[in-house]
Design a protein around this motif. Structure first.
Motif, PDB file in Angstrom:
ATOM      1  N   LEU A 246       0.822  -1.203   0.000  1.00 48.06           N
ATOM      2  CA  LEU A 246       0.000   0.000   0.000  1.00 48.06           C
ATOM      3  C   LEU A 246       0.860   1.259   0.000  1.00 48.06           C
ATOM      4  O   LEU A 246       0.553   2.246  -0.685  1.00 48.06           O
ATOM      5  N   ALA A 247       1.968   1.218   0.747  1.00 47.85           N
ATOM      6  CA  ALA A 247       2.869   2.369   0.780  1.00 47.85           C
ATOM      7  C   ALA A 247       3.490   2.619  -0.589  1.00 47.85           C
ATOM      8  O   ALA A 247       3.686   3.764  -1.011  1.00 47.85           O
ATOM      9  N   VAL A 248       3.778   1.535  -1.305  1.00 52.08           N
ATOM     10  CA  VAL A 248       4.381   1.674  -2.632  1.00 52.08           C
ATOM     11  C   VAL A 248       3.402   2.286  -3.620  1.00 52.08           C
ATOM     12  O   VAL A 248       3.732   3.208  -4.377  1.00 52.08           O
ATOM     13  N   ILE A 249       2.152   1.791  -3.639  1.00 51.62           N
ATOM     14  CA  ILE A 249       1.199   2.286  -4.626  1.00 51.62           C
ATOM     15  C   ILE A 249       0.716   3.697  -4.314  1.00 51.62           C
ATOM     16  O   ILE A 249       0.120   4.352  -5.168  1.00 51.62           O
ATOM     17  N   LYS A 250       0.974   4.180  -3.073  1.00 48.80           N
ATOM     18  CA  LYS A 250       0.616   5.552  -2.741  1.00 48.80           C
ATOM     19  C   LYS A 250       1.656   6.558  -3.222  1.00 48.80           C
ATOM     20  O   LYS A 250       1.414   7.761  -3.231  1.00 48.80           O
ATOM     21  N   THR A 251       2.823   6.059  -3.602  1.00 51.86           N
ATOM     22  CA  THR A 251       3.873   6.943  -4.086  1.00 51.86           C
ATOM     23  C   THR A 251       3.537   7.415  -5.495  1.00 51.86           C
ATOM     24  O   THR A 251       2.733   6.794  -6.191  1.00 51.86           O
TER      25      THR A 251
END
Length: 262
Positions: A246-251
């Motif tokens: 989730l942290a990756v796709i929020k970038t």
């Protein structure tokens, strides 16, 4: 290792103190336990060489029994011993004893444990009830034999009309098309049991862990705490991976556009 007087560790060698003791200790049983890549093979090669070149009590290399678990390890061990002998000859070119060792290396008992046992049986077959013309089955033959025995075992169980426990087992672990899943479980249990000193006793003990009184529940199983701990670890890992994803796709460029978080 107090029975042996260990030579002082020279300052120009790279051995650790424990490795040095393992190389030189003698006249007693020795167990060396170390992690992969820690230099066990190098220590063993040097231990062999020190016994061969000893001035006080030299031995021939074919008097030693050196066993490994794989053919690759045995080949590597033989190669390393040969190289060490050649180096020793370069340091002492006039030694007839060392030159003799190099000629004996191909006769030395450096092999897998299975190969050594096979050699003993072939050599002394007349002391056993084994046919001297026996051979070792290859992996394909072994698998075919296992499958044949498995099929016969299951057919025998299916043929017993009052075998309710087996039928319940089949219903719980197989599909309506075949019983391959249950057969795979049986194979896995058998393979794992063979790593124990007494496979039959281990299998009996494994079955007894599932025995419960009528008023007992799942929490009364002896292994339930370990099982819950393992499940917890897997769930924690899954949650960690989801949070990182989730942290990756929020970038920026993480393709969160059009997605809705819960």
């Amino acid at each position: 290792m107090s029975k042996t007087k260990i030579p002082a560790l020279p300052g120009d060698v790279t051995w650790t103190e424990d490795q040095w003791k393992a190389i030189w200790a003698k006249d007693q049983d020795i167990l060396v336990a170390a992690a992969a890549g820690s230099g066990k093979t190098a220590v063993l090669v040097n231990r062999i060489i020190q016994k061969v070149i000893s001035e006080e009590d030299p031995i021939d290399v074919d008097e030693l029994l050196v066993v490994t678990f794989t053919n690759a390890s045995a080949a590597e061990m033989r190669h390393r011993v040969s190289e060490a002998l050649e180096k020793a000859i370069n340091d002492n070119p006039h030694s007839q004893h060392l030159r003799k060792q190099l000629s004996l290396i191909n006769r030395a008992s450096i092999s897998t444990l299975h190969s050594f046992c096979l050699e003993v049986i072939r050599k002394y077959y007349y002391l056993t009830d084994i046919d001297p013309g026996f051979r070792i089955a290859d992996s394909t033959e072994i698998q075919l034999l296992r499958d044949e025995v498995m099929e016969e075992l299951f057919e025998e169980q299916y043929g017993q009309s009052d075998n309710e426990e087996f039928f319940n087992l089949v219903d719980a672990f197989t599909s309506d098309r075949n019983d391959d899943a249950l057969q795979n479980i049986v194979r896995s249990l058998h393979d794992f049991s063979q790593s124990n000193p007494n496979p039959d006793r281990w299998l009996d003990g494994a079955a007894s862990m599932y025995e419960l009184a009528d008023d007992d529940g799942i929490d009364d199983l002896s292994f339930i705490d370990s099982l819950k701990f393992d499940i917890g670890l897997q769930l924690d890992t899954a949650r960690d991976l989801l949070e990182r994803s989730l942290a990756v796709i929020k970038t920026p460029g993480g393709r969160l556009q059009g997605l809705r978080t819960i």
